[in-house]
Write a protein that holds these residues in place. Structure first.
Motif, PDB file in Angstrom:
ATOM      1  N   PRO A   1       0.417  -1.013  -0.149  1.00  0.00           N
ATOM      2  CA  PRO A   1      -0.036   0.472   0.001  1.00  0.00           C
ATOM      3  C   PRO A   1       0.853   1.612   0.196  1.00  0.00           C
ATOM      4  N   GLU A   2       2.078   1.320   0.763  1.00  0.00           N
ATOM      5  CA  GLU A   2       2.986   2.491   0.930  1.00  0.00           C
ATOM      6  C   GLU A   2       3.658   2.840  -0.595  1.00  0.00           C
ATOM      7  N   ASP A   3       3.020   1.997  -1.769  1.00  0.00           N
ATOM      8  CA  ASP A   3       3.575   2.452  -3.094  1.00  0.00           C
ATOM      9  C   ASP A   3       2.536   2.991  -3.888  1.00  0.00           C
ATOM     10  N   THR A   4       1.362   2.901  -3.330  1.00  0.00           N
ATOM     11  CA  THR A   4       1.087   4.151  -3.921  1.00  0.00           C
ATOM     12  C   THR A   4       1.323   5.557  -4.439  1.00  0.00           C
ATOM     13  N   ALA A   5       1.448   5.722  -5.571  1.00  0.00           N
ATOM     14  CA  ALA A   5       2.015   6.633  -5.774  1.00  0.00           C
ATOM     15  C   ALA A   5       1.345   7.609  -7.336  1.00  0.00           C
ATOM     16  N   VAL A   6       1.699   8.511  -7.685  1.00  0.00           N
ATOM     17  CA  VAL A   6       2.377   8.692  -8.866  1.00  0.00           C
ATOM     18  C   VAL A   6       3.037   8.757  -9.431  1.00  0.00           C
ATOM     19  N   TYR A   7       3.514   7.649  -9.932  1.00  0.00           N
ATOM     20  CA  TYR A   7       5.178   7.239 -10.958  1.00  0.00           C
ATOM     21  C   TYR A   7       4.638   8.211 -11.563  1.00  0.00           C
ATOM     22  N   TYR A   8       5.869   9.429 -12.522  1.00  0.00           N
ATOM     23  CA  TYR A   8       6.514   9.902 -13.342  1.00  0.00           C
ATOM     24  C   TYR A   8       7.382   9.737 -14.145  1.00  0.00           C
ATOM     25  N   CYS A   9       8.008   9.626 -15.022  1.00  0.00           N
ATOM     26  CA  CYS A   9       9.006   9.058 -16.492  1.00  0.00           C
ATOM     27  C   CYS A   9       9.741  10.452 -16.070  1.00  0.00           C
ATOM     28  N   ARG A  10      10.963  10.667 -15.910  1.00  0.00           N
ATOM     29  CA  ARG A  10      12.078  11.543 -16.044  1.00  0.00           C
ATOM     30  C   ARG A  10      13.009  11.413 -17.063  1.00  0.00           C
ATOM     31  N   ALA A  11      13.512  12.220 -18.179  1.00  0.00           N
ATOM     32  CA  ALA A  11      14.574  11.984 -18.853  1.00  0.00           C
ATOM     33  C   ALA A  11      15.892  12.980 -19.006  1.00  0.00           C
ATOM     34  N   ALA A  12      16.875  12.650 -19.012  1.00  0.00           N
ATOM     35  CA  ALA A  12      18.050  13.884 -19.597  1.00  0.00           C
ATOM     36  C   ALA A  12      18.869  14.197 -20.284  1.00  0.00           C
ATOM     37  N   PRO A  13      18.762  15.094 -21.250  1.00  0.00           N
ATOM     38  CA  PRO A  13      19.804  14.816 -22.050  1.00  0.00           C
ATOM     39  C   PRO A  13      21.535  14.554 -22.054  1.00  0.00           C
ATOM     40  N   LEU A  14      22.218  14.218 -22.812  1.00  0.00           N
ATOM     41  CA  LEU A  14      23.535  14.161 -22.704  1.00  0.00           C
ATOM     42  C   LEU A  14      23.826  14.930 -22.278  1.00  0.00           C
TER      43      LEU A  14
END
Length: 120
Positions: free
Chosen positions: A87-100
């Motif tokens: 239950p503590e994994d409940t969250a909004v999960y976001y993808c993130r990316a970084a450039p070179l």
């Protein structure tokens, strides 16, 4: 510019598994690190896991062993396999990316987020 679109979130029972996907589009050749963050209600956004274009990974210590990040460069997609969900994994999960040249923590590209709810 890079666009990130997450999918795979939803409602799942404790102990079950879920796999999130994040597909990148746009100037994908500029991307190095990709990863996942999450934000639970009332809490700060935190790193879940990251992966470089070469496949090096890092995880939040508390999630090692349950979560696995992977990447398919041919599909411009990063995945997050989540097992033994709590239950503590409940969250909004976001993808993130970084450039070179940038670490994931300095990445300026974010997805819109996907809700994961772990509940019986």
């Amino acid at each position: 510019q890079v666009q990130l679109v997450e999918s795979g979130g939803g409602l799942v029972q404790p102990g079950k598994s879920l796999r999130l996907s994040c597909k990148a589009s746009g100037n994908i050749f500029s991307i190095n690190a990709m990863g996942w963050y999450r934000q639970a209600p009332g809490k700060q956004r935190e790193l879940v896991a990251g992966i470089t274009s070469g496949g090096s990974t890092n995880y939040a210590n508390s999630l090692k062993g349950r979560f696995t990040i992977s990447r398919d460069n041919a599909k411009n997609t990063v995945y997050l396999q989540m097992n033994s969900l709590k239950p503590e994994d409940t969250a909004v999960y976001y993808c993130r990316a970084a450039p070179l040249g940038y670490a994931l923590g300095l990445g300026m590209y974010w997805g819109q987020g996907t809700q994961v709810t772990v509940s019986s």
